[in-house]
Design a protein around this motif. Sequence first.
Motif, short mmCIF file in Angstrom:
data_model
loop_
_atom_site.label_atom_id
_atom_site.label_comp_id
_atom_site.label_asym_id
_atom_site.label_seq_id
_atom_site.Cartn_x
_atom_site.Cartn_y
_atom_site.Cartn_z
N SER A 134 -10.57 29.61 23.19
CA SER A 134 -10.63 29.85 21.76
C SER A 134 -9.94 28.71 21.01
O SER A 134 -8.90 28.22 21.44
N ILE A 135 -10.56 28.31 19.90
CA ILE A 135 -10.00 27.26 19.06
C ILE A 135 -9.87 27.80 17.64
O ILE A 135 -10.80 28.45 17.14
N VAL A 136 -8.72 27.54 17.03
CA VAL A 136 -8.53 27.91 15.61
C VAL A 136 -8.19 26.63 14.84
O VAL A 136 -7.21 25.94 15.17
N ASN A 137 -8.98 26.32 13.85
CA ASN A 137 -8.73 25.17 12.99
C ASN A 137 -8.06 25.63 11.71
O ASN A 137 -8.57 26.50 11.01
N VAL A 138 -6.92 25.02 11.41
CA VAL A 138 -6.19 25.41 10.20
C VAL A 138 -6.68 24.53 9.05
O VAL A 138 -6.36 23.35 8.95
N SER A 139 -7.50 25.13 8.22
CA SER A 139 -8.13 24.46 7.10
C SER A 139 -7.28 24.67 5.86
O SER A 139 -6.04 24.63 5.92
N SER A 140 -7.89 24.93 4.74
CA SER A 140 -7.15 25.18 3.49
C SER A 140 -8.08 25.79 2.46
O SER A 140 -9.28 25.49 2.44
N GLY A 141 -7.50 26.59 1.57
CA GLY A 141 -8.27 27.07 0.42
C GLY A 141 -8.81 25.90 -0.39
O GLY A 141 -9.81 26.04 -1.12
N ALA A 142 -8.17 24.73 -0.25
CA ALA A 142 -8.62 23.53 -0.97
C ALA A 142 -10.06 23.15 -0.61
O ALA A 142 -10.76 22.52 -1.41
N ALA A 143 -10.50 23.54 0.60
CA ALA A 143 -11.88 23.24 1.02
C ALA A 143 -12.88 23.87 0.05
O ALA A 143 -14.00 23.38 -0.11
N LYS A 144 -12.46 24.97 -0.60
CA LYS A 144 -13.37 25.66 -1.53
C LYS A 144 -13.10 25.27 -2.98
O LYS A 144 -14.02 25.21 -3.78
N THR A 145 -11.83 24.98 -3.32
CA THR A 145 -11.53 24.67 -4.73
C THR A 145 -11.75 23.19 -5.06
O THR A 145 -12.03 22.84 -6.20
#
Length: 245
Positions: A134-145
């Motif tokens: 399993s892989i979890v990538n820590v993205s950001s709400g910034a990807a949408k805003t």
Amino acid sequence: MSSNPVVLITGASRGIGAATAIHFARHGYDICLNYKTNHVQAKKVAQQVEGFGVKVVMLQADVSSEEDVIAMFESIDNTFTKLDVLVNNAGILKPQMKLIDMDANRINEILMMNVTSAFLCCKEAIKRMHNGGSIVNVSSGAAKTGSANEYIDYAASKGALDTLTIGLAKEVAQQNIRVNGVRPGLIYTGMHRDGGEAERVDRLKQKLPLGRGGEPEEVAAAIYFLGSEQASFTTGSFIDVAGGL
Ligand code: NAP
């Protein structure tokens, strides 16, 4: 040899990464704890992790360097026979400015650190996930805003990370490897100081529906859920941990 599941967390010397290491340790995972510069702080996290009776390996590596990433995974091979979970958490942002003031060095550094690093770590992890993983990538709400007027480069890097999550999830599904993402927003960590405004969370928190900033542990819980067997039928998915943003 320990029979515990094994997780590698990048950027685990502080903030969300440190909270994630402690959360996985609490659930009986052996921890590969990556950091870049802050050995003293990483050691403190390692000591907390050891308090849960699990094994911890400290791995100094700049995950934007292919050479460092390969060496880091070879070190893991020397200690563990498998890797169950990778958390691509390490990430940076640069001081706030408009796009018109950004130069190529800055933009490329953000992309190397936040995107290339995740590609490299995914590649090496997949080679070692013989029985699934399993892989979890820590993205950001910034990807949408999009983070206009602050750091569009950072926001775009997280958009790229989300696309990696979607594509890779399909590419490795037949190998029983799941790939998911967590999108935090306005979490109390030192990252905002690096971005030029240490008090940024408090300045903006009233704009969130929940009206407060988040704690690293609240993000760690979502990362753990997606990384662990609790989310065994979930891949190519995202959890927003951003107070309703
Ligand atoms: P943080 O407190 O600034 O911690 C960053 C961590 O990453 C540190 O452990 C640092 O290690 C490590 N790191 C930095 N560059 C590295 C590199 N090249 N190689 C290896 N490790 C490196 O950050 P955070 O706020 O916990 O953020 C963690 C993740 O959540 C990031 O991907 C960030 O974009 C994302 N996120 C955070 C927020 C927020 O509000 N805090 C919101 C959305 C998304 P050293 O200290 O040892 O150098």
